[in-house]
Design an enzyme around this catalytic site. Structure first.
Site, short mmCIF file in Angstrom:
data_model
loop_
_atom_site.label_atom_id
_atom_site.label_comp_id
_atom_site.label_asym_id
_atom_site.label_seq_id
_atom_site.Cartn_x
_atom_site.Cartn_y
_atom_site.Cartn_z
N SER A 157 49.19 47.50 32.66
CA SER A 157 50.66 47.99 32.35
C SER A 157 50.69 48.82 31.31
CB SER A 157 51.74 46.88 32.23
OG SER A 157 52.96 47.29 32.30
N GLU A 252 47.08 52.43 39.09
CA GLU A 252 48.23 51.65 39.86
C GLU A 252 49.40 51.92 39.07
OE1 GLU A 252 49.95 48.79 38.28
OE2 GLU A 252 49.03 49.31 36.09
N HIS A 323 50.72 45.12 39.41
CA HIS A 323 51.81 44.36 38.88
C HIS A 323 52.33 43.42 40.12
CE1 HIS A 323 52.00 47.56 36.17
NE2 HIS A 323 53.02 46.85 35.40
#
Length: 397
Positions: A157, A252, A323
């Protein structure tokens, strides 16, 4: 459920996980550990010649629940880690886990030699804020110290900013993997994620196989790097973006409409980054019901097809990371060999990254309790184990 009940339940889960570890085949020993009480956030475990030391770094968002951070620290202590810098779990300044100086110090103190270099640098959680500390850390010095000690840094992230800077200026790889608050602090950890963390962090030659059908027959070798797309695109043109030629770029993201995903990919394309890669590997973008507000037929697959046609670089999908609750642990910035498989999917073999010493830890205590123990806990606490669980990870960009 109030904080005392949550803390008590977390303590029982950590204790049950440790007690059930004898029933499981370990990726390390299962010698008896002292389970700490929940009265203090500090969970001391004796260091074993730096084989089990872990330092928490909180470069982004703060942890809302102190009991969740305590539960994570308890679990990791039971698994044999000597966890330090736990004050990072309870810091807060505005939306961040402390001021810029405090958050940078989590890493800069290691780089400057003010604290011992740990075996593991464990990210607290994502969110936003890591970009703000990039100029405050000597990444070259940090990378050198990490290489010397064989340190593993875990995160994803927003932590992608740290991982990219570490690779660009410190020439050091890291791991896309679970974080303290986001995964290890969950009421019910994902067995898939936990097993992957145990197996892959101890394995010097890990392999990740993807069965999803692809449109390419491919064989490529190079450095696999990347991370969160929002962070990648934001660092284009900065000194913290790695210059990787002939690499394999992993990407991602979460919560983005298809056109926004394409816009960020276009940024990478226009900067020349995508053209220098041998392949682009896409993780789980958790699209779900997300649709383009102007044209619902413009989907994530439309973006994939557009970018593959534009870049003339193979774009592979389905890599099990994002996630989401179930994710693999794998290195970023290490050597990788990618090839198609006979079932239409692909396989990536990794090499050249640091690993944990399984014999110094009791990692299988991290696995969720056996069903019988879990049922007992439910009876004691009077609530289902999954009442606060989620199939998705909380950190959203």
């Amino acid at each position: 459920m109030d904080a005392q009940q949550q803390s008590r339940r977390g303590f029982l889960r950590a204790s049950a996980a440790f007690a059930g570890a004898g029933l499981l085949q370990a990726c390390g020993n299962t010698q008896k550990q002292t389970v700490p009480t929940t009265s203090s956030p500090k969970v001391p475990v004796q260091s074993k010649n730096n084989l089990n030391t872990m330092r928490i770094f909180a470069c982004s968002g703060f942890g809302e629940s102190s009991s969740r951070s305590e539960l994570a620290a308890q679990r990791l202590a039971v698994a044999g880690f000597a966890v330090s810098n736990q004050q990072a779990c309870i810091r807060r300044y505005q939306r961040f886990a402390g001021s810029d100086a405090e958050r940078a110090a989590d890493l800069q103190d290691v780089a400057a030699g003010r604290v011992p270099v740990p075996k593991v640098l464990m990210g607290l959680r994502g969110g936003y804020g890591a970009m703000r500390i990039l100029p405050l850390v000597n990444w070259s010095a940090l990378g050198a110290r990490m290489r010397e000690q064989g340190t593993l840094l875990f995160g994803y992230s927003d932590v992608t900013a740290v991982q990219l800077a570490l690779l660009a200026q410190g020439q050091m790889c890291s791991f896309a993997g679970p974080m303290l608050y986001s995964e290890f602090g969950k009421p019910q950890m994902s067995e898939f994620t936990t097993r992957s963390f145990i197996d892959n962090s101890c394995n010097p030659a890990m392999v990740v196989r993807v069965a999803a059908m692809q449109n390419y027959q491919i064989r490529a070798e190079g450095v696999l790097w990347g991370g969160n797309l929002s962070v990648l695109s934001a660092l284009v043109g900065s000194p913290y973006m790695p210059q990787v030629n002939g690499g394999i770029l992993f990407i991602e993201d979460v919560g983005e409409q298809p056109y926004r995903i394409e816009r960020m990919l276009q940024t990478l394309y226009l900067s020349g980054i995508l053209a220098r890669q041998q392949a682009i590997v896409l993780g789980n973008f958790r699209m779900g019901s997300i649709r383009d507000v102007y044209d619902s037929s413009y989907t994530f697959n439309s973006v994939v097809q557009t970018m593959a046609r534009l870049t003339k670089v193979p774009v592979l999908t389905g890599f099990p990371f994002g996630h989401v609750a179930d994710k693999v642990t794998f290195p970023l910035g290490a050597r990788a060999s990618l090839h198609s498989t006979s079932d239409g999917g692909y396989q990536i073999d990794f090499s050249g990254y640091p690993v944990l010493n399984a014999s110094a830890l009791a990692l299988n205590t991290l696995l969720p309790p056996p069903p019988a123990v879990e049922g007992l806990l439910n009876g004691v606490m009077g609530a289902p184990a999954s009442e606060n669980s989620s199939s998705e990870t909380e950190d959203v960009m």
